[in-house]
Design a protein around this motif. Structure first.
Motif, short mmCIF file in Angstrom:
data_model
loop_
_atom_site.label_atom_id
_atom_site.label_comp_id
_atom_site.label_asym_id
_atom_site.label_seq_id
_atom_site.Cartn_x
_atom_site.Cartn_y
_atom_site.Cartn_z
N ALA A 142 -8.05 2.01 -5.63
CA ALA A 142 -6.80 2.78 -5.66
C ALA A 142 -6.31 3.09 -4.24
O ALA A 142 -5.11 3.00 -3.96
N SER A 198 -2.89 1.28 -3.01
CA SER A 198 -1.73 2.15 -2.77
C SER A 198 -1.36 2.15 -1.29
O SER A 198 -0.17 2.21 -0.95
N TYR A 227 0.62 -0.93 -0.82
CA TYR A 227 1.91 -0.73 -1.50
C TYR A 227 2.88 0.03 -0.58
O TYR A 227 4.06 -0.26 -0.52
N TYR A 228 2.34 1.02 0.13
CA TYR A 228 3.18 1.85 1.02
C TYR A 228 3.27 1.30 2.45
O TYR A 228 3.77 1.96 3.35
N VAL A 259 -4.65 7.31 -5.38
CA VAL A 259 -3.23 7.16 -5.02
C VAL A 259 -2.72 8.46 -4.39
O VAL A 259 -2.03 8.45 -3.36
N GLU A 317 -0.84 9.20 -0.66
CA GLU A 317 0.47 9.86 -0.59
C GLU A 317 0.38 11.18 0.19
O GLU A 317 1.28 11.52 0.94
#
Ligand code: F6P
Length: 325
Positions: free
Chosen positions: A25, A29, A32-33, A275, A279
Motif C-alpha cells: 500500500a 500509493s 500513484y502520487y 495509503v 497522504e
C-alpha cells in the motif's frame, strides 16, 4: 514545509501477517502520487548498515496474500545507541530519503520517536503486531490473522480433548498483553482465561474448576504468556496437584501465531493505513502512528501510541464466565 520526495520504508520488531499488504500500500500509493520509495531491509539494522534498495510497482506484486515481511525485520540493539542512530541518519541522507514509514509495534515507535526528536525527518508509523497492544487503533495489522490461527488450532485441540476427556492448558502469545487470549478464549469456548490485565491467578482457576459443571467432557484454559502464575506447564502442574483426577495436557502455540496468509480484515486494514500514511506525509504530518478508531483513520503521537493500556473490556471476561457454565 518541504515537500516529501523519497520515502524510506521498513518493518521492525516481530513480524505480523499483513505487513506485506502494508508495504504494498505504501509503495503503490507513493508511486500513484509521484513519490519514490526506498526499501530498508531488517528495520533499523538496515538503516545503520545502509541495506537499502529502490522499490517500484513490481517490487510489491503478488505479496498482498503472503505472511511475513519481504523487507525482513529485526530488533536492533545498535539503534538504541546514539552512535547507531547517527550512522542511520547518515545513510538516509546518502540515499536521499526525506521521510520514513515504519511498520511495527511498541519498540519500533519508541525508536522512531527518539529518532524524530534527534533529526529533522518526518516519520509515520503503521501498527503492525499480532499483540494488538497499541493505543490509537482499535486493531493492529496481524491481530486478526493471529486470533484466527489460534482458534483454528484450539478447535483441533478440542477434538482430541473431547475424545480423551482431557483438560488442556493452551498458551498463546501477547508479550505483556492478554488480548489474543481474551478474544480467542471467547471464540473457542474456553472454561476460563488467564491474562495479565485481570491478574487471574491460579486460585480463580481452581474456583472455576471446583464450582463448574462436573459432566463436561473437555475443558480448555486459555493462558496468555508471561502470566503471574507462570507458564502453561506450571499452571498444568498446579491443576494436577489440586485435581489429580483431571487428565491434563499443555499446548504452547508459539510462533505459528505469527505466520500465515493474512485475513481479509488484516489486508484491508493494512491497505487503508498504508495509503493514509503516504497522504499524511504529503500533508505535512509527522511523528505519529496511523490507526483506525471506530473505522476512521486516526493519528496518534508516537509517545501515546506506545502506551499499552492495561484496561480491557470487562464485558469480555463476563461473557467467558457466563458462557462457560
Ligand atoms: O510482539 C509480538 C510477539 O510475537 C509477542 O507476542 C511475543 O512475546 C514476542 O513477539 C516473541 O518474540 P520473538 O519472536 O523475538 O521470540
Amino acid at each position: 514545509m518541504t515537500q516529501v520526495k523519497n520515502i524510506g520504508l521498513f518493518t521492525s520488531g516481530g513480524d505480523a501477517p499483513g505487513m506485506n499488504a502494508a508495504i504494498r500500500a505504501v509503495v503503490r500509493s507513493s508511486i500513484y502520487y509521484g513519490l519514490s520509495v526506498t526499501g530498508i531491509r531488517r528495520g533499523f539494522e538496515g538503516m545503520i548498515n545502509g541495506d537499502m534498495f529502490d522499490m517500484n510497482i513490481k517490487s510489491v506484486s503478488n505479496i498482498i496474500q503472503r505472511g511475513g515481511t519481504i523487507l525482513k525485520t529485526a530488533r536492533s540493539e545498535q539503534f538504541r545507541t546514539e552512535k547507531g542512530r547517527q550512522a542511520a541518519w547518515e545513510n538516509l541522507k546518502k540515499n536521499n530519503i526525506d521521510a520514513l514509514v515504519a511498520i511495527g509495534g511498541d519498540g519500533t515507535f519508541t525508536g522512531a520517536r527518539i529518532f524524530g526528536e534527534e533529526h529533522d525527518i518526518p516519520i509515520l508509523g503503521l501498527p503492525g503486531t499480532i499483540d494488538n497492544d497499541l493505543c490509537g487503533t482499535d486493531f493492529t495489522i496481524g491481530y486478526d490473522t493471529a486470533i484466527n490461527t489460534v482458534i483454528d488450532a484450539v478447535d483441533k485441540i478440542r477434538d482430541t480433548a473431547e475424545s480423551h476427556n482431557r483438560l488442556f492448558i493452551v498458551e498463546v502469545m501477547g508479550r505483556d498483553s492478554g488480548l489474543i487470549a481474551l478474544r480467542t478464549g471467547i471464540a473457542a469456548g474456553a472454561e476460563t482465561i488467564m491474562i495479565p490485565e485481570s491478574k487471574t491467578d491460579i486460585n480463580a482457576v481452581f474456583d472455576r474448576l471446583e464450582n463448574g459443571r462436573k459432566d463436561k467432557t473437555s475443558k480448555i484454559i486459555m493462558l496468555a504468556e508471561n502470566g503471574i502464575t507462570g507458564d502453561a506447564f506450571e499452571v498444568g502442574r498446579l491443576i494436577k496437584e489440586r485435581f489429580p483426577n483431571y487428565d491434563t495436557r499443555v499446548s504452547i502455540l508459539g510462533h505459528i501465531q505469527r505466520g500465515g496468509r493474512p485475513t481479509c480484515m488484516d489486508r484491508v486494514l493494512a491497505s487503508r493505513v498504508g495509503v493514509a500514511a503516504v497522504e499524511a506525509l504529503m500533508a505535512g504530518r509527522r511523528n505519529e502512528m496511523v490507526g483506525l478508531i471506530h473505522n476512521q483513520i486516526a493519528y496518534t503521537p508516537f509517545d501515546q501510541a506506545c502506551k499499552h493500556t492495561t484496561e480491557i473490556n470487562q464485558d469480555f471476561l463476563k461473557i467467558v464466565e457466563i458462557l462457560a457454565i
